[in-house]
Scaffold this active site. Structure first.
Site, short mmCIF file in Angstrom:
data_model
loop_
_atom_site.label_atom_id
_atom_site.label_comp_id
_atom_site.label_asym_id
_atom_site.label_seq_id
_atom_site.Cartn_x
_atom_site.Cartn_y
_atom_site.Cartn_z
N ARG A 1 0.83 -1.22 0.00
CA ARG A 1 0.00 0.00 0.00
C ARG A 1 0.86 1.26 0.00
O ARG A 1 0.54 2.23 0.68
CB ARG A 1 -0.94 0.04 1.20
CG ARG A 1 -1.82 -1.16 1.34
CD ARG A 1 -3.14 -0.96 0.64
NE ARG A 1 -3.97 -2.15 0.83
CZ ARG A 1 -4.95 -2.24 1.72
NH1 ARG A 1 -5.22 -1.22 2.49
NH2 ARG A 1 -5.63 -3.33 1.82
N ARG B 1 -3.82 5.94 0.71
CA ARG B 1 -4.38 6.97 1.57
C ARG B 1 -3.41 7.80 2.39
O ARG B 1 -3.79 8.85 2.89
CB ARG B 1 -5.42 6.35 2.50
CG ARG B 1 -6.70 6.04 1.79
CD ARG B 1 -7.77 5.62 2.74
NE ARG B 1 -7.44 4.33 3.34
CZ ARG B 1 -8.25 3.67 4.15
NH1 ARG B 1 -9.41 4.18 4.47
NH2 ARG B 1 -7.90 2.53 4.65
N ARG C 1 -7.92 10.64 -6.01
CA ARG C 1 -9.15 9.89 -5.77
C ARG C 1 -10.35 10.83 -5.78
O ARG C 1 -11.41 10.50 -6.32
CB ARG C 1 -9.07 9.15 -4.44
CG ARG C 1 -10.21 8.15 -4.28
CD ARG C 1 -10.22 7.51 -2.93
NE ARG C 1 -10.29 8.51 -1.88
CZ ARG C 1 -10.28 8.26 -0.58
NH1 ARG C 1 -10.18 7.02 -0.16
NH2 ARG C 1 -10.35 9.22 0.31
N ASP D 1 -6.89 -3.45 -6.73
CA ASP D 1 -7.26 -4.09 -5.46
C ASP D 1 -7.46 -5.58 -5.68
O ASP D 1 -7.76 -6.01 -6.80
CB ASP D 1 -8.53 -3.47 -4.87
CG ASP D 1 -8.66 -3.84 -3.40
OD1 ASP D 1 -7.95 -3.26 -2.58
OD2 ASP D 1 -9.45 -4.75 -3.08
N TYR E 1 -13.72 -12.46 1.84
CA TYR E 1 -14.54 -11.28 1.51
C TYR E 1 -15.84 -11.69 0.81
O TYR E 1 -16.89 -11.09 1.03
CB TYR E 1 -13.75 -10.32 0.62
CG TYR E 1 -12.65 -9.60 1.36
CD1 TYR E 1 -12.94 -8.49 2.15
CD2 TYR E 1 -11.33 -10.03 1.30
CE1 TYR E 1 -11.95 -7.84 2.86
CE2 TYR E 1 -10.33 -9.38 2.00
CZ TYR E 1 -10.64 -8.28 2.78
OH TYR E 1 -9.66 -7.63 3.47
O1 1CP Z 1 0.33 0.62 -3.26
C1 1CP Z 1 -0.86 0.32 -3.33
O2 1CP Z 1 -1.76 0.95 -2.76
C2 1CP Z 1 -1.18 -0.85 -4.20
C3 1CP Z 1 -2.58 -1.16 -4.43
C4 1CP Z 1 -3.33 -2.04 -3.42
C5 1CP Z 1 -3.05 -3.34 -3.00
C6 1CP Z 1 -1.79 -4.16 -3.27
C7 1CP Z 1 -4.57 -1.68 -2.87
C8 1CP Z 1 -5.24 -0.40 -3.06
N1 1CP Z 1 -5.05 -2.77 -2.18
C9 1CP Z 1 -4.14 -3.78 -2.24
C10 1CP Z 1 -4.26 -5.15 -1.70
C11 1CP Z 1 -5.34 -5.48 -0.77
N2 1CP Z 1 -6.64 -5.03 -0.76
C12 1CP Z 1 -5.21 -6.44 0.25
C13 1CP Z 1 -3.96 -7.25 0.49
C14 1CP Z 1 -2.93 -6.49 1.25
C15 1CP Z 1 -3.19 -6.37 2.73
O3 1CP Z 1 -3.25 -7.41 3.41
O4 1CP Z 1 -3.36 -5.22 3.20
C16 1CP Z 1 -6.43 -6.52 0.93
C17 1CP Z 1 -6.75 -7.40 2.12
C18 1CP Z 1 -7.34 -5.64 0.28
C19 1CP Z 1 -8.78 -5.44 0.60
C20 1CP Z 1 -9.06 -4.01 0.86
N3 1CP Z 1 -9.18 -3.08 -0.14
C21 1CP Z 1 -9.14 -3.35 2.09
C22 1CP Z 1 -8.99 -4.00 3.47
C23 1CP Z 1 -10.28 -4.27 4.10
C24 1CP Z 1 -10.14 -5.07 5.38
O5 1CP Z 1 -10.44 -6.29 5.36
O6 1CP Z 1 -9.72 -4.51 6.38
C25 1CP Z 1 -9.36 -1.99 1.83
C26 1CP Z 1 -9.55 -0.88 2.82
C27 1CP Z 1 -9.36 -1.85 0.41
C28 1CP Z 1 -9.49 -0.58 -0.36
C29 1CP Z 1 -8.20 -0.09 -0.91
N4 1CP Z 1 -7.40 -0.79 -1.78
C30 1CP Z 1 -6.30 -0.04 -2.11
C31 1CP Z 1 -6.42 1.22 -1.42
C32 1CP Z 1 -5.46 2.35 -1.54
C33 1CP Z 1 -7.60 1.16 -0.67
C34 1CP Z 1 -8.18 2.26 0.20
C35 1CP Z 1 -9.26 2.92 -0.57
C36 1CP Z 1 -9.22 4.40 -0.43
O7 1CP Z 1 -9.64 4.87 0.63
O8 1CP Z 1 -8.77 5.08 -1.34
#
Ligand code: 1CP
Length: 395
Positions: free
Chosen positions: A53, A57, A66, A103, A179
């Site tokens: 990540r 954010r 965004r 994602d 999920y």
């Molecule tokens: O650098 C990067 O941001 C790369 C892009 C990326 C990646 C690799 C995002 C963007 N998500 C992920 C992987 C991801 N998504 C995982 C695996 C990594 C980890 O364990 O953290 C998981 C579990 C998710 C699912 C997900 N998507 C969540 C977690 C929910 C939970 O169960 O707690 C969330 C909050 C998202 C949304 C998301 N995906 C990515 C971002 C930047 C965001 C936040 C959205 C936003 O507010 O803009």
């Protein structure tokens, strides 16, 4: 909202397509292969680093992008903007790899589960998989529905100009299933665990569809230009011993079996598997057909290195991770100290000049989970610099 962007809310089937993503010129030659060398277990001049990540954010420029797009999915389904988000952290930090902005939940969305991200609540599926009929309906989605991701990979390769390699990724079959069955994030995984213990046959069918979908998805990312691929098994660690091997590991192996080994130019593509909370199963994960295992902060790096270098006739696997993301919310002084701890825990990297072909376990410090949204960017910079500086001194 920018008039060139798709409206907020989305349908994967109507994802915004750049007119020319498939016609882009060939991407520039790679200038920094330190991360790929570490994945292959080859000596490096310093220890490479990138962060889970790293885009997202914690960056004000990401929040602006965004807002311009209208929503997370509007951004992720717009290949040029997704490429911009991919490259944003590279403008601030001398990272050794980029990860495509997308994602893990794009795949179940393409299966028709109706993904949305609710402000402050995380992901939500309109049609969770709960009953036998829901499972029976599931099928490997048409990869055209995910074309926006492959176009984002192509656009990101262009935007990077060969500066660092681009990582493609997917969720593990088990983590996606969490999920899909829970309908969103969960604190106890009660619904999927009940399914696991009462109707394992249904869960096996769901995991098989997920594995074949993820394999097709990662292969398409490799064809589009991903130079390494990573599987996130973020929730493997919530499983009981025995259940992990049956419901997570076996399906991760099923994905790896189906992956193409080289990109369109015949260049080999390393595979990374990260299981949060999976440290105790490293000897079992050693059997996976992958080059790098990601670990969280609960793991002892010296013991992990020994396990992955075992003289068992299999090639050494490299290690990625071990830093606690909470450290990034402290101060640069604490960050330096923690980087030193991790680098010393791993030990001196195998010697050999950075052009040697001798393979051994290498380490890429990385967070054991994603960067928290309240992380100060100056702390991320301190981390990347500390890894680079201190690891040069270790060689
Ligand atoms: O650098 C990067 O941001 C790369 C892009 C990326 C990646 C690799 C995002 C963007 N998500 C992920 C992987 C991801 N998504 C995982 C695996 C990594 C980890 O364990 O953290 C998981 C579990 C998710 C699912 C997900 N998507 C969540 C977690 C929910 C939970 O169960 O707690 C969330 C909050 C998202 C949304 C998301 N995906 C990515 C971002 C930047 C965001 C936040 C959205 C936003 O507010 O803009």
């Amino acid at each position: 909202m920018n008039k060139h962007l798709p409206p907020a809310g989305h349908s994967a089937g109507q994802a915004a397509m750049p007119q020319n993503a498939a016609l882009l010129p060939a991407p520039a030659a790679l200038q920094n292969d330190t991360f790929l060398r570490a994945c292959w277990g080859l000596p490096t001049d310093y220890t490479p680093v990138w962060l889970m990540r790293q885009a997202g954010r914690h960056l004000p420029e990401y929040r602006a992008l965004r807002a311009q797009a209208g929503s997370f999915m509007a951004l992720a389904t717009h290949p040029q903007l997704a490429a911009e988000a991919t490259v944003q952290p590279l403008h601030r930090y001398p990272l050794d790899a980029a990860i495509v902005f997308s994602d893990i939940l794009t795949v179940p969305d393409a299966m028709g589960l109706g993904l949305s991200f609710r402000q402050g609540e995380g992901p939500h599926f309109a049609h969770p998989v709960r009953h036998e009929a829901d499972v029976a309906r599931l099928a490997v989605p048409d990869m055209q529905r995910l074309r926006y991701v492959f176009d984002a990979v192509r656009c990101a390769r262009q935007a990077l100009h060969g500066r660092v390699p681009l990582i493609g990724f997917a969720g593990s079959p088990w983590t996606l299933a969490c999920y899909m069955v829970e309908g969103g994030a969960s604190s106890d995984y009660a619904t999927i665990k009940t399914l696991l213990y009462t109707r394992p046959d249904l869960l096996h069918r769901l995991l098989a569809v997920n594995a074949d979908s993820v394999a097709a998805y990662l292969n398409a990312q490799i064809e589009a230009g991903a130079q390494a691929v990573m599987l996130f098994d973020s929730w493997g660690g919530v499983l009981a011993d025995g259940a992990f091997q049956t419901f997570s590991l076996a399906y991760t192996a099923r994905v790896l079996q189906q992956l193409r080994r080289t990109d369109a130019d015949g260049v080999a593509v390393p595979r990374i598997v990260f299981t949060k909370g999976g440290g105790q199963w490293l000897p079992a994960m050693r059997m996976l057909d992958c080059n790098v295992l990601g670990v969280d902060w609960t793991v002892n790096l010296a013991a992990a290195r020994a396990a992955l270098s075992a003289n068992d006739g299999r090639p050494a696997q490299s290690l990625q991770g071990n830093l606690d993301p909470a450290v990034l919310r402290t101060t640069p002084a604490v960050i330096h100290q923690e980087v030193q701890r991790a680098l010393h825990a791993f030990g001196t990297p195998a010697s050999g000049d950075a052009h040697s072909a001798q393979r051994s376990c290498q380490h890429t410090p990385h967070l054991g989970h994603g960067i928290h949204q309240h992380t100060p960017p100056e702390n991320v910079l301190a981390l990347v610099q500390a890894v680079h500086q201190q690891s040069r001194q270790l060689r």
